[in-house]
Design a protein around this motif. Structure first.
Motif, PDB file in Angstrom:
ATOM      1  N   ILE A 129       0.848  -1.198   0.000  1.00  8.72           N
ATOM      2  CA  ILE A 129       0.000   0.000   0.000  1.00  8.72           C
ATOM      3  C   ILE A 129       0.878   1.240   0.000  1.00  8.72           C
ATOM      4  CG2 ILE A 129      -1.810   1.224   1.263  1.00  8.72           C
ATOM      5  CD1 ILE A 129      -2.259  -1.436   2.831  1.00  8.72           C
ATOM      6  N   MET A 131       0.486   4.635   0.390  1.00  9.09           N
ATOM      7  CA  MET A 131      -0.249   5.847   0.767  1.00  9.09           C
ATOM      8  C   MET A 131       0.677   6.827   1.490  1.00  9.09           C
ATOM      9  SD  MET A 131      -4.017   4.535   1.968  1.00  9.09           S
ATOM     10  CE  MET A 131      -4.897   3.213   1.156  1.00  9.09           C
ATOM     11  N   SER A 132       1.201   6.420   2.661  1.00  7.89           N
ATOM     12  CA  SER A 132       1.934   7.366   3.508  1.00  7.89           C
ATOM     13  C   SER A 132       3.228   7.848   2.858  1.00  7.89           C
ATOM     14  CB  SER A 132       2.286   6.706   4.843  1.00  7.89           C
ATOM     15  OG  SER A 132       1.136   6.188   5.446  1.00  7.89           O
ATOM     16  N   GLY A 137       1.079  11.734   6.682  1.00  5.45           N
ATOM     17  CA  GLY A 137       0.735  10.603   7.549  1.00  5.45           C
ATOM     18  C   GLY A 137      -0.762  10.609   7.755  1.00  5.45           C
ATOM     19  N   SER A 138      -1.190  11.093   8.913  1.00  7.51           N
ATOM     20  CA  SER A 138      -2.625  11.240   9.150  1.00  7.51           C
ATOM     21  C   SER A 138      -3.240  12.155   8.097  1.00  7.51           C
ATOM     22  CB  SER A 138      -2.864  11.847  10.538  1.00  7.51           C
ATOM     23  OG  SER A 138      -2.348  10.990  11.523  1.00  7.51           O
ATOM     24  N   TRP A 162       6.872   3.929   5.189  1.00  9.26           N
ATOM     25  CA  TRP A 162       6.159   2.974   6.046  1.00  9.26           C
ATOM     26  C   TRP A 162       5.446   1.893   5.224  1.00  9.26           C
ATOM     27  CZ3 TRP A 162       8.737   4.785   9.693  1.00  9.26           C
ATOM     28  CH2 TRP A 162       8.707   6.106  10.076  1.00  9.26           C
ATOM     29  N   THR A 163       5.975   1.609   4.029  1.00 13.38           N
ATOM     30  CA  THR A 163       5.286   0.694   3.138  1.00 13.38           C
ATOM     31  C   THR A 163       5.551  -0.751   3.569  1.00 13.38           C
ATOM     32  OG1 THR A 163       5.936   2.316   1.484  1.00 13.38           O
ATOM     33  CG2 THR A 163       4.732   0.356   0.726  1.00 13.38           C
ATOM     34  N   SER A 164       4.564  -1.357   4.223  1.00  9.68           N
ATOM     35  CA  SER A 164       4.731  -2.732   4.718  1.00  9.68           C
ATOM     36  C   SER A 164       4.887  -3.686   3.546  1.00  9.68           C
ATOM     37  CB  SER A 164       3.511  -3.159   5.538  1.00  9.68           C
ATOM     38  OG  SER A 164       3.403  -2.369   6.691  1.00  9.68           O
ATOM     39  N   PHE A 214       8.352  -2.744   7.421  1.00  6.28           N
ATOM     40  CA  PHE A 214       8.059  -1.643   6.506  1.00  6.28           C
ATOM     41  C   PHE A 214       9.319  -1.081   5.857  1.00  6.28           C
ATOM     42  CE2 PHE A 214       6.681   1.033  10.522  1.00  6.28           C
ATOM     43  CZ  PHE A 214       7.980   1.122  10.949  1.00  6.28           C
ATOM     44  N   SER A 356       1.779  -0.028  17.745  1.00 10.20           N
ATOM     45  CA  SER A 356       1.539   0.269  16.324  1.00 10.20           C
ATOM     46  C   SER A 356       0.092   0.019  15.917  1.00 10.20           C
ATOM     47  CB  SER A 356       2.464  -0.574  15.443  1.00 10.20           C
ATOM     48  OG  SER A 356       2.067  -1.936  15.462  1.00 10.20           O
ATOM     49  N   LEU A 359      -1.879   2.990  15.240  1.00 11.38           N
ATOM     50  CA  LEU A 359      -1.259   3.890  14.252  1.00 11.38           C
ATOM     51  C   LEU A 359      -1.552   3.405  12.842  1.00 11.38           C
ATOM     52  CD1 LEU A 359       2.249   4.298  15.970  1.00 11.38           C
ATOM     53  CD2 LEU A 359       0.313   5.883  16.063  1.00 11.38           C
ATOM     54  N   ARG A 360      -1.203   2.123  12.583  1.00 16.29           N
ATOM     55  CA  ARG A 360      -1.371   1.585  11.232  1.00 16.29           C
ATOM     56  C   ARG A 360      -2.857   1.570  10.861  1.00 16.29           C
ATOM     57  NH1 ARG A 360      -0.009  -4.793  12.831  1.00 16.29           N
ATOM     58  NH2 ARG A 360      -1.945  -5.118  13.997  1.00 16.29           N
ATOM     59  N   GLY A 361      -3.119   1.844   9.605  1.00 22.38           N
ATOM     60  CA  GLY A 361      -4.509   1.803   9.136  1.00 22.38           C
ATOM     61  C   GLY A 361      -5.351   2.971   9.629  1.00 22.38           C
ATOM     62  N   THR A 363      -4.853   6.376  12.643  1.00 25.10           N
ATOM     63  CA  THR A 363      -4.597   6.458  14.085  1.00 25.10           C
ATOM     64  C   THR A 363      -5.903   6.559  14.873  1.00 25.10           C
ATOM     65  OG1 THR A 363      -4.522   8.862  14.226  1.00 25.10           O
ATOM     66  CG2 THR A 363      -2.470   7.755  13.598  1.00 25.10           C
ATOM     67  N   GLU A 365      -6.784   8.817  16.891  1.00 25.09           N
ATOM     68  CA  GLU A 365      -7.346  10.175  16.863  1.00 25.09           C
ATOM     69  C   GLU A 365      -8.099  10.420  15.556  1.00 25.09           C
ATOM     70  OE1 GLU A 365      -4.225   9.367  17.825  1.00 25.09           O
ATOM     71  OE2 GLU A 365      -4.607   9.697  19.958  1.00 25.09           O
TER      72      GLU A 365
ATOM     73  N   GLN B 210     -11.764  19.491  19.794  1.00 22.32           N
ATOM     74  CA  GLN B 210     -11.390  18.113  19.505  1.00 22.32           C
ATOM     75  C   GLN B 210     -11.399  17.230  20.753  1.00 22.32           C
ATOM     76  OE1 GLN B 210      -7.403  17.026  18.248  1.00 22.32           O
ATOM     77  NE2 GLN B 210      -8.288  16.081  16.430  1.00 22.32           N
TER      78      GLN B 210
HETATM   79  C1  LIG Z   1       3.380  -1.010  11.521  1.00 19.36           C
HETATM   80  C2  LIG Z   1       2.941   0.014  10.541  1.00 19.36           C
HETATM   81  C3  LIG Z   1       2.704  -0.352   9.239  1.00 19.36           C
HETATM   82  C4  LIG Z   1       2.320   0.591   8.293  1.00 19.36           C
HETATM   83  N1  LIG Z   1       2.143   0.205   6.999  1.00 19.36           N
HETATM   84  C5  LIG Z   1       1.817   1.136   6.081  1.00 19.36           C
HETATM   85  C6  LIG Z   1       1.680   0.754   4.706  1.00 19.36           C
HETATM   86  O1  LIG Z   1       1.847  -0.414   4.357  1.00 19.36           O
HETATM   87  N2  LIG Z   1       1.386   1.714   3.797  1.00 19.36           N
HETATM   88  C7  LIG Z   1       1.186   3.002   4.167  1.00 19.36           C
HETATM   89  O2  LIG Z   1       0.888   3.819   3.305  1.00 19.36           O
HETATM   90  N3  LIG Z   1       1.309   3.414   5.452  1.00 19.36           N
HETATM   91  C8  LIG Z   1       1.628   2.500   6.412  1.00 19.36           C
HETATM   92  N4  LIG Z   1       1.770   2.892   7.729  1.00 19.36           N
HETATM   93  C9  LIG Z   1       1.670   4.300   8.062  1.00 19.36           C
HETATM   94  C10 LIG Z   1       0.431   4.712   8.832  1.00 19.36           C
HETATM   95  O3  LIG Z   1      -0.675   4.769   7.977  1.00 19.36           O
HETATM   96  C11 LIG Z   1       0.746   6.059   9.493  1.00 19.36           C
HETATM   97  O4  LIG Z   1       1.677   5.806  10.509  1.00 19.36           O
HETATM   98  C12 LIG Z   1      -0.456   6.752  10.060  1.00 19.36           C
HETATM   99  O5  LIG Z   1      -1.324   7.154   9.039  1.00 19.36           O
HETATM  100  C13 LIG Z   1      -0.059   7.955  10.896  1.00 19.36           C
HETATM  101  O6  LIG Z   1       0.821   8.799  10.217  1.00 19.36           O
HETATM  102  P1  LIG Z   1       2.202   9.255  10.896  1.00 19.36           P
HETATM  103  O7  LIG Z   1       2.915   8.066  11.349  1.00 19.36           O
HETATM  104  O8  LIG Z   1       2.876  10.164   9.950  1.00 19.36           O
HETATM  105  O9  LIG Z   1       1.791  10.057  12.189  1.00 19.36           O
HETATM  106  P2  LIG Z   1       1.259  11.564  12.277  1.00 19.36           P
HETATM  107  O10 LIG Z   1       0.204  11.792  11.296  1.00 19.36           O
HETATM  108  O11 LIG Z   1       2.406  12.487  12.279  1.00 19.36           O
HETATM  109  O12 LIG Z   1       0.593  11.541  13.705  1.00 19.36           O
HETATM  110  C14 LIG Z   1       1.319  11.482  14.933  1.00 19.36           C
HETATM  111  C15 LIG Z   1       0.318  11.601  16.078  1.00 19.36           C
HETATM  112  O13 LIG Z   1      -0.404  12.818  15.959  1.00 19.36           O
HETATM  113  C16 LIG Z   1      -1.792  12.553  15.885  1.00 19.36           C
HETATM  114  N5  LIG Z   1      -2.453  13.469  14.970  1.00 19.36           N
HETATM  115  C17 LIG Z   1      -2.160  13.736  13.677  1.00 19.36           C
HETATM  116  N6  LIG Z   1      -3.049  14.562  13.147  1.00 19.36           N
HETATM  117  C18 LIG Z   1      -3.968  14.833  14.108  1.00 19.36           C
HETATM  118  C19 LIG Z   1      -5.134  15.613  14.165  1.00 19.36           C
HETATM  119  N7  LIG Z   1      -5.604  16.284  13.123  1.00 19.36           N
HETATM  120  N8  LIG Z   1      -5.810  15.647  15.328  1.00 19.36           N
HETATM  121  C20 LIG Z   1      -5.366  14.948  16.409  1.00 19.36           C
HETATM  122  N9  LIG Z   1      -4.276  14.196  16.418  1.00 19.36           N
HETATM  123  C21 LIG Z   1      -3.576  14.146  15.276  1.00 19.36           C
HETATM  124  C22 LIG Z   1      -1.912  11.154  15.361  1.00 19.36           C
HETATM  125  O14 LIG Z   1      -3.144  10.558  15.692  1.00 19.36           O
HETATM  126  C23 LIG Z   1      -0.741  10.489  16.036  1.00 19.36           C
HETATM  127  O15 LIG Z   1      -1.099  10.126  17.336  1.00 19.36           O
HETATM  128  C24 LIG Z   1       2.155   1.951   8.676  1.00 19.36           C
HETATM  129  C25 LIG Z   1       2.369   2.313   9.998  1.00 19.36           C
HETATM  130  C26 LIG Z   1       2.759   1.372  10.936  1.00 19.36           C
HETATM  131  C27 LIG Z   1       3.012   1.799  12.331  1.00 19.36           C
END
Ligand SMILES: Cc1cc2nc3c(=O)[nH]c(=O)nc-3n(C[C@H](O)[C@H](O)[C@H](O)COP(=O)(O)OP(=O)(O)OC[C@H]3O[C@@H](n4cnc5c(N)ncnc54)[C@H](O)[C@@H]3O)c2cc1C
Lengths: 378, 331
Positions: A129, A131-132, A137-138, A162-164, A214, A356, A359-361, A363, A365, B210
């Motif tokens: 996948i 995406m990230s 991220g979020s 973070w591409t698993s 990943f 994790s 976080l994955r899929g 978060t 929040e 929030q």
């Molecule tokens: C084990 C694992 C496997 C993964 N595999 C994949 C994959 O295969 N493909 C892929 O595309 N991605 C993958 N991811 C990425 C995953 O989708 C992201 O980690 C996730 O979307 C969060 O993005 P970030 O890590 O950049 O955290 P951030 O977005 O930087 O967030 C950090 C913290 O801030 C909080 N936060 C962010 N924005 C807000 C807001 N607006 N309001 C309140 N709180 C907020 C978040 O909830 C989190 O707690 C994987 C992640 C993990 C841990």
């Protein structure tokens, strides 16, 4: 939300399906240690995936002309929960079966379907996948990886993170920006990326347990064919949202820690003290409830609906449940690594990886934001 | 599900919304509408409803904070009829029983009897039997739960008892509390959502913050869990053996009550702490019901021991088999 109060959807007669899955796991990965059974949809074993494919357990609901088995969606659900409860190492094919295959079925060309889906269903062709990104991220709508339409095809530059499973995947569905003037969720599209295309570099990102799951994936003037566009240009955001419902709604969101529960029961023995019995009883009650909720969501999806709100609820609750179990076991069970090695090993593994889960899929929040919207708070 | 559920629910909704504060009038109206005969088989002159029907009506009762032993009477009448015990007079059930049945004579104490002083007879279980005792034969004392609902104590000394075989009174009592709680939690969530959408601070609705959104999302997920657990327990109860499902549902509900009541009060601020505001009739009941017919420790330890007695590898196949049995029944 009322779907949870509805009667349990009637399951077609699955015959000996459950027994067949249990037998396959027992025969293919005998004596699989508990630490590998935990979080098993992140544990890859290509041999197991091929065996599952040969047994008809991948692409179960896809049409037969694409190598699928034309079974009912809830039969597939039965297979998934049995694989997870048994702790089968399903990571290699999980993403292809769960979301990439269905996405191609919906939006792919006939040629792509005929070429890719049968190999996916055999458990031989894997997907990841895309995406990230470092800056997305979020806030997924801020992806910056660019795809430019040229006369030779799509030219892609940028980076995914973070591409698993990117290191073993044959294809990726990448969310990219196809309209350079666009911002946010407009101007995004999904591209089918063949991972051996020149210009793609996959570098491992080692996780805190020391494992390689990943990766970061670099795109350096990668040229993809015109038909790499999946679905419609500019509709990437809409498509990805539907894909996320598939990604979030499955039983893996509450069965990743099941191996720990099994080892807790084994360690407890037939007559545990009240505190240990209470933890087991409470865990069982929560698991039973989550299973029913997960089933309700699966039934809605099977009926062609997109229960995005309910899927977010089940994922959020499942994640919290699974994250609470390891510390609860740790608080009760005095663990001598030499005395109860299975419990100690699976506990250690889940203490490390369970952060994790929320976080994955998506978060916690972000999911709660989706739920809040469903409640009419935003 | 019975065909007339919608009609019954309509009747109940109208009735509950119009209830006054006088117990005797209220219970008489609910009886006259036939709601207390909801679970009584048609052959015995009742409505012939199933647990799904009871769930719909009791959730409404919970949401309206109805101060009546509606579920208790419903259950008592069903159990009495099934055991061939007299349906005459107003029945209730005991939340806890201590004592012995010797021949046709009971000596002991029934406690947590909902509206025991207002009832003519009470059902309780002792020595593997379902007993019917006349309240007039007891030394009776009023006690109330934190919601102000009567939970009386009845002391019997060599009192005459009619009896039938045990029928799972306690577990079904727990199911009543699950169903009422589902409605009360749902109502508390709605009240909270409405409140934060209306109340302004810092120039914005509270809903815009929030922290508030996240807290209520968590509450909503707990409500969803209780709905699912309640539905599962009702299906199992209609299928016959619901020992595991009712325990699991009561435990899950008790957990949700903790999260939900705390969130509801937090987002309401001081207004939710007043007697005039309509949150406490819900939350005080929820806090009370959490203790009744088995608190967390009771059900958790009981379920835990039942599970460990079967062995670690038996749990999953049994959970699955228990659901498959319902599926077979449905198809
Ligand atoms: C084990 C694992 C496997 C993964 N595999 C994949 C994959 O295969 N493909 C892929 O595309 N991605 C993958 N991811 C990425 C995953 O989708 C992201 O980690 C996730 O979307 C969060 O993005 P970030 O890590 O950049 O955290 P951030 O977005 O930087 O967030 C950090 C913290 O801030 C909080 N936060 C962010 N924005 C807000 C807001 N607006 N309001 C309140 N709180 C907020 C978040 O909830 C989190 O707690 C994987 C992640 C993990 C841990």
């Amino acid at each position: 939300m009322s779907i949870f109060a509805a009667p349990l959807p009637v399951l077609p007669d699955v015959g000996d399906l459950r027994d067949r899955v249990r037998a396959l796991v027992a025969a293919t990965v005998p004596g699989n240690p508990a630490a590998h059974r935990a979080n098993c949809w992140a544990v890859a074993d290509e041999g197991f995936s091929r065996a599952a494919g040969a047994a008809g357990l991948i692409g179960m609901i896809w049409p037969e002309r694409y190598g699928g088995h034309a079974r009912a969606p809830l039969e597939r659900y039965v297979v998934l929960e049995e694989l997870l409860a048994a702790g089968a190492p399903v990571a290699a094919h999980w993403i292809a079966d769960r979301q990439t295959g269905p996405l191609l079925l919906r939006h792919g060309t006939e040629e792509q379907k005929l070429k890719l889906l049968p190999a996916m269903a055999r458990g031989e062709l894997y997907a990841c996948i895309g995406m990230s990104e470092p800056g997305a991220g979020s806030d997924l709508a801020s992806v910056r990886t660019r795809a430019e339409r040229t006369k030779d095809g799509w030219r892609v530059n940028g980076q995914k993170l973070w591409t698993s499973g990117a290191h073993r995947a044959h294809i990726m569905i990448a969310l990219v920006r196809t309209d350079p003037e666009s911002t946010r969720n407009a101007g995004l599209s999904q591209l089918l990326v063949t991972m051996d295309t020149p210009g793609i570099t996959v570098r491992p990102v080692i996780d805190l347990t020391g494992a390689h799951d990943f990766n970061e994936v670099f795109f350096d003037d990668v040229l993809l064919p015109h038909d790499a566009l999946i679905g419609k240009e500019g509709e990437g955001w809409k498509q990805v949202t539907a894909e996320l419902s598939l990604e979030r709604s499955g039983p893996e969101r509450y069965l990743s820690s099941y191996a720990l529960f099994v080892e807790l029961m084994r360690w407890a023995g037939p007559e545990p003290d009240a505190a240990v019995a209470a933890l087991i009883g409470r865990t069982a009650a929560e698991l039973w409830t989550l299973r029913r909720m997960s089933w309700a969501v699966a039934a809605k999806l099977a009926g062609g609906e997109d229960p995005a709100l309910e899927a977010a609820m089940v994922k959020d609750l499942g994640n919290s449940f699974e994250q609470a179990l390891p510390p609860a076991v740790q608080a009760l069970a005095e663990i001598d690594p030499a005395g109860a090695p299975e419990l100690a090993a699976v506990l250690a593994q889940l203490l490390m990886v369970s952060p994790s889960f929320s976080l994955r899929g998506g978060t916690r929040e972000i999911l709660r934001g989706i739920i809040a919207r469903g409640l009419g708070l935003r | 599900m019975s065909d007339n559920r919608d009609m019954v629910v309509d009747t109940a909704a109208r009735l509950f919304a119009a209830l006054g504060s006088d117990y005797a009038t209220n219970i008489a109206e609910v009886e006259a509408a036939g709601l207390t005969d909801l679970l009584l088989p048609a052959d015995d002159g009742g409505f012939g409803g199933d647990w799904g029907d009871a769930a719909a009506v009791l959730a409404l009762a919970g949401a309206h904070a109805v101060a009546l032993p509606l579920g208790e009477v419903m259950l008592a009448r069903r159990l009495a009829a099934a055991g061939g015990l007299s349906l005459n007079g107003r029945l209730t059930i005991a939340g806890a029983t201590q004592g012995r049945l010797t021949g046709d004579s009971f000596t002991g104490t029934l406690s947590q009897v909902p509206w025991g002083l207002e009832a003519d007879a009470v059902l309780a279980e002792a020595d593997g039997r379902l007993l019917r005792l006349a309240v007039a034969d007891a030394r009776a004392a009023r006690a109330i739960n934190p919601a102000g609902e009567p939970r009386d104590t009845l002391v019997f000394e060599r009192a005459p008892a009619t009896s039938a075989s045990e029928a799972g009174l306690f577990a079904q009592g727990a199911l009543l509390r699950v169903l009422q709680s589902a409605g009360a939690l749902d109502a508390a969530l709605k009240l909270s959502v409405d409140y934060v959408n209306g109340r302004q601070q810092f120039g914005r609705a509270l809903a815009a913050f929030q922290a508030v959104q996240q807290l209520l999302s968590q509450f909503a997920v707990e409500v969803a869990a209780v709905r699912a657990a309640a539905a599962g327990a009702c299906e199992a109860a209609d299928a016959g053996d619901a020992a595991f499902e009712i325990g699991a549902a009561k435990l899950r509900t008790n957990i949700a009550i903790g999260v939900g009541t705390a969130a509801a009060h937090q987002v309401h601020g001081a207004i939710g702490f007043t007697q005039d505001y309509s949150l406490h009739p819900l939350t005080r009941r929820l806090w009370s019901w959490r203790s009744e017919f088995g608190n967390d420790a009771y059900w958790a330890v009981r379920l835990g021991h039942e599970i460990t007695a079967q062995g670690a590898d038996a749990f999953w196949p049994q959970v699955v088999a228990r659901t498959d049995r319902l599926n077979r029944r449905a198809s």
